[in-house]
Design a protein around this motif. Structure first.
Motif, PDB file in Angstrom:
ATOM      1  N   LEU A  13       8.626  -1.705 -11.782  1.00  0.00           N
ATOM      2  CA  LEU A  13       9.488  -0.796 -11.332  1.00  0.00           C
ATOM      3  C   LEU A  13       9.580  -0.646  -9.797  1.00  0.00           C
ATOM      4  CD1 LEU A  13      11.524   1.222 -12.231  1.00  0.00           C
ATOM      5  CD2 LEU A  13       9.612   3.061 -12.496  1.00  0.00           C
ATOM      6  N   PHE A  14       8.468  -0.584  -9.244  1.00  0.00           N
ATOM      7  CA  PHE A  14       8.298  -0.386  -7.742  1.00  0.00           C
ATOM      8  C   PHE A  14       9.225  -1.507  -6.972  1.00  0.00           C
ATOM      9  CE2 PHE A  14       6.556  -1.409  -3.652  1.00  0.00           C
ATOM     10  CZ  PHE A  14       6.514  -0.062  -3.304  1.00  0.00           C
ATOM     11  N   GLU A  15       8.977  -2.685  -7.455  1.00  0.00           N
ATOM     12  CA  GLU A  15       9.675  -3.782  -6.966  1.00  0.00           C
ATOM     13  C   GLU A  15      11.342  -3.611  -7.099  1.00  0.00           C
ATOM     14  OE1 GLU A  15       8.452  -6.297  -5.133  1.00  0.00           O
ATOM     15  OE2 GLU A  15       6.480  -5.496  -5.305  1.00  0.00           O
ATOM     16  N   VAL A  16      11.616  -2.977  -8.206  1.00  0.00           N
ATOM     17  CA  VAL A  16      13.072  -2.834  -8.426  1.00  0.00           C
ATOM     18  C   VAL A  16      13.569  -1.756  -7.317  1.00  0.00           C
ATOM     19  CG1 VAL A  16      14.678  -2.040  -9.890  1.00  0.00           C
ATOM     20  CG2 VAL A  16      13.178  -3.831 -10.722  1.00  0.00           C
ATOM     21  N   GLY A  17      12.638  -0.648  -7.244  1.00  0.00           N
ATOM     22  CA  GLY A  17      13.139   0.579  -6.432  1.00  0.00           C
ATOM     23  C   GLY A  17      13.101   0.027  -4.951  1.00  0.00           C
ATOM     24  N   LEU A  18      12.174  -1.212  -4.594  1.00  0.00           N
ATOM     25  CA  LEU A  18      12.099  -1.271  -3.299  1.00  0.00           C
ATOM     26  C   LEU A  18      13.295  -2.162  -3.179  1.00  0.00           C
ATOM     27  CD1 LEU A  18      10.139  -1.337  -0.751  1.00  0.00           C
ATOM     28  CD2 LEU A  18       8.998  -3.322  -1.485  1.00  0.00           C
ATOM     29  N   GLU A  19      13.565  -3.030  -3.854  1.00  0.00           N
ATOM     30  CA  GLU A  19      14.950  -3.753  -3.710  1.00  0.00           C
ATOM     31  C   GLU A  19      16.153  -3.175  -3.654  1.00  0.00           C
ATOM     32  OE1 GLU A  19      16.970  -6.998  -6.787  1.00  0.00           O
ATOM     33  OE2 GLU A  19      14.807  -7.465  -6.229  1.00  0.00           O
ATOM     34  N   ILE A  92       2.247   4.827 -16.650  1.00  0.00           N
ATOM     35  CA  ILE A  92       2.857   3.956 -15.622  1.00  0.00           C
ATOM     36  C   ILE A  92       3.558   4.700 -14.660  1.00  0.00           C
ATOM     37  CG2 ILE A  92       4.936   2.627 -15.820  1.00  0.00           C
ATOM     38  CD1 ILE A  92       4.504   1.675 -18.542  1.00  0.00           C
ATOM     39  N   PHE A  93       3.992   6.042 -15.074  1.00  0.00           N
ATOM     40  CA  PHE A  93       4.380   6.971 -13.735  1.00  0.00           C
ATOM     41  C   PHE A  93       3.323   7.044 -12.815  1.00  0.00           C
ATOM     42  CE2 PHE A  93       4.580  11.400 -12.153  1.00  0.00           C
ATOM     43  CZ  PHE A  93       5.904  11.234 -11.451  1.00  0.00           C
ATOM     44  N   ALA A  94       2.153   7.608 -13.290  1.00  0.00           N
ATOM     45  CA  ALA A  94       0.991   7.597 -12.278  1.00  0.00           C
ATOM     46  C   ALA A  94       0.694   6.481 -11.460  1.00  0.00           C
ATOM     47  CB  ALA A  94      -0.263   8.036 -13.059  1.00  0.00           C
ATOM     48  N   ALA A  95       0.831   5.086 -12.143  1.00  0.00           N
ATOM     49  CA  ALA A  95       0.658   4.038 -11.158  1.00  0.00           C
ATOM     50  C   ALA A  95       1.662   3.967 -10.421  1.00  0.00           C
ATOM     51  CB  ALA A  95       0.557   2.925 -12.373  1.00  0.00           C
ATOM     52  N   TYR A  96       2.838   4.385 -10.618  1.00  0.00           N
ATOM     53  CA  TYR A  96       4.090   4.013  -9.983  1.00  0.00           C
ATOM     54  C   TYR A  96       4.035   4.797  -8.452  1.00  0.00           C
ATOM     55  CZ  TYR A  96       8.839   4.113  -8.206  1.00  0.00           C
ATOM     56  OH  TYR A  96       9.949   3.882  -7.270  1.00  0.00           O
ATOM     57  N   VAL A  97       3.643   6.157  -8.820  1.00  0.00           N
ATOM     58  CA  VAL A  97       3.155   7.181  -7.580  1.00  0.00           C
ATOM     59  C   VAL A  97       2.235   6.497  -6.801  1.00  0.00           C
ATOM     60  CG1 VAL A  97       2.410   9.376  -7.019  1.00  0.00           C
ATOM     61  CG2 VAL A  97       4.064   9.102  -8.805  1.00  0.00           C
ATOM     62  N   GLU A  98       1.164   5.859  -7.379  1.00  0.00           N
ATOM     63  CA  GLU A  98       0.135   5.315  -6.479  1.00  0.00           C
ATOM     64  C   GLU A  98       0.733   4.052  -5.691  1.00  0.00           C
ATOM     65  OE1 GLU A  98      -3.426   4.043  -8.417  1.00  0.00           O
ATOM     66  OE2 GLU A  98      -3.598   5.809  -9.403  1.00  0.00           O
ATOM     67  N   PHE A  99       1.462   3.214  -6.212  1.00  0.00           N
ATOM     68  CA  PHE A  99       2.107   2.413  -5.465  1.00  0.00           C
ATOM     69  C   PHE A  99       3.141   2.676  -4.430  1.00  0.00           C
ATOM     70  CE2 PHE A  99       1.537  -0.780  -9.216  1.00  0.00           C
ATOM     71  CZ  PHE A  99       0.933  -1.744  -8.670  1.00  0.00           C
ATOM     72  N   GLU A 101       2.960   5.868  -2.840  1.00  0.00           N
ATOM     73  CA  GLU A 101       2.211   6.561  -1.945  1.00  0.00           C
ATOM     74  C   GLU A 101       1.307   5.246  -1.075  1.00  0.00           C
ATOM     75  OE1 GLU A 101      -0.636   8.902  -3.993  1.00  0.00           O
ATOM     76  OE2 GLU A 101       0.764  10.626  -3.975  1.00  0.00           O
ATOM     77  N   HIS A 102       0.902   4.279  -1.603  1.00  0.00           N
ATOM     78  CA  HIS A 102       0.461   3.008  -0.786  1.00  0.00           C
ATOM     79  C   HIS A 102       1.213   2.506   0.037  1.00  0.00           C
ATOM     80  CE1 HIS A 102      -2.426  -0.108   0.238  1.00  0.00           C
ATOM     81  NE2 HIS A 102      -1.370  -0.902   0.149  1.00  0.00           N
ATOM     82  N   HIS A 103       2.590   2.310  -0.225  1.00  0.00           N
ATOM     83  CA  HIS A 103       3.641   1.788   0.475  1.00  0.00           C
ATOM     84  C   HIS A 103       3.953   2.647   1.586  1.00  0.00           C
ATOM     85  CE1 HIS A 103       7.507  -0.230   1.368  1.00  0.00           C
ATOM     86  NE2 HIS A 103       8.104   0.958   1.213  1.00  0.00           N
ATOM     87  N   LYS A 104       3.999   3.965   1.473  1.00  0.00           N
ATOM     88  CA  LYS A 104       4.386   4.927   2.463  1.00  0.00           C
ATOM     89  C   LYS A 104       3.130   5.627   3.158  1.00  0.00           C
ATOM     90  CE  LYS A 104       8.254   7.572   0.857  1.00  0.00           C
ATOM     91  NZ  LYS A 104       8.716   8.698   0.244  1.00  0.00           N
ATOM     92  N   LYS A 105       2.093   4.782   2.865  1.00  0.00           N
ATOM     93  CA  LYS A 105       0.595   5.364   3.729  1.00  0.00           C
ATOM     94  C   LYS A 105       0.651   7.018   3.515  1.00  0.00           C
ATOM     95  CE  LYS A 105       0.436   1.497   6.641  1.00  0.00           C
ATOM     96  NZ  LYS A 105      -0.296   0.641   7.238  1.00  0.00           N
ATOM     97  N   GLU A 106       0.961   7.274   2.110  1.00  0.00           N
ATOM     98  CA  GLU A 106       0.729   8.668   1.816  1.00  0.00           C
ATOM     99  C   GLU A 106      -0.550   8.862   0.675  1.00  0.00           C
ATOM    100  OE1 GLU A 106       5.098  10.048   2.659  1.00  0.00           O
ATOM    101  OE2 GLU A 106       4.684  10.013   0.766  1.00  0.00           O
ATOM    102  N   SER A 107      -0.952   9.928   0.704  1.00  0.00           N
ATOM    103  CA  SER A 107      -1.962  10.236  -0.633  1.00  0.00           C
ATOM    104  C   SER A 107      -1.751  11.538  -1.113  1.00  0.00           C
ATOM    105  CB  SER A 107      -2.996   9.697  -0.342  1.00  0.00           C
ATOM    106  OG  SER A 107      -3.953   9.466  -1.500  1.00  0.00           O
ATOM    107  N   THR A 108      -2.186  11.811  -2.461  1.00  0.00           N
ATOM    108  CA  THR A 108      -2.046  13.339  -2.629  1.00  0.00           C
ATOM    109  C   THR A 108      -3.666  13.654  -2.865  1.00  0.00           C
ATOM    110  OG1 THR A 108       0.003  13.191  -3.816  1.00  0.00           O
ATOM    111  CG2 THR A 108      -1.553  15.001  -4.428  1.00  0.00           C
TER     112      THR A 108
END
Length: 180
Positions: A13-19, A92-99, A101-108
């Motif tokens: 899902l992250f790859e689709v969103g990025l694309e 899956i949602f939680a893992a998506y948020v992790e991807f 945040e990592h991509h944006k160099k953010e974290s909660t």
């Protein structure tokens, strides 16, 4: 197994969103779906139920979410139905948020304290955590009277426990080790 499955779907899902340049939109939509599952447990039970035909589940999901989520997220929900992976939606949602945040160099940072943090305390904590992690930090605070005092912070898999409860427990353990 559950973590591996969740990360695989989240990454897809992250790859689709990025694309498609829809990372944040997918996060908001997926968050909405997970919130609805939490608010209406009977909907989640229906989505997970092996006793309901997949076509019927897809029709129900489509009728509920088609106006509020994108085709990409609808496709993911349908794939989870087809592959009998519906119980992983929240993970899956939680893992998506992790991807994301990592991509944006953010974290909660999930912060537990006995009393609400003041604005200054929260700012100081954010500054220290940003310096420590090298990421932009967002705070999600929860009040937990069982801590007695102090603060507990969790970022990803890392836990920093500065609670009085832990200190008392450690003191108790060290006192029981003393041989007279």
């Amino acid at each position: 197994m559950a973590e591996l499955v969740s990360k695989a779907y989240a990454e897809a899902l992250f790859e689709v969103g990025l694309e498609m340049d829809k990372l944040d939109a997918l996060k908001e939509e997926f968050g909405y779906v997970v919130e609805q599952f939490a608010a209406f447990p009977e909907l989640l039970n229906l989505y997970k139920s092996p006793q309901i035909q997949n076509t019927e589940k897809k029709d129900i999901v489509k009728s509920i979410f088609s106006t509020s989520i994108s085709a990409e997220l609808m496709n993911l929900l349908n794939i989870l139905i087809d592959k009998s992976r519906t119980e992983y939606a929240e993970r899956i949602f939680a893992a998506y948020v992790e991807f994301l945040e990592h991509h944006k160099k953010e974290s909660t940072a999930f912060v537990k304290s006995v009393v609400p943090l003041t604005e200054l305390q929260e700012k100081n904590l954010i500054d220290k955590l940003q310096l420590m992690t090298g990421k932009k930090i967002f705070i999600n605070s929860v009040i937990d009277p069982l801590l007695i005092g102090g603060v507990m912070v969790k970022i990803g898999d890392q836990v920093m426990d500065g609670s009085l409860k832990l200190k008392i427990s450690e003191m108790k353990d060290s006192l029981t080790q003393i041989v007279i």
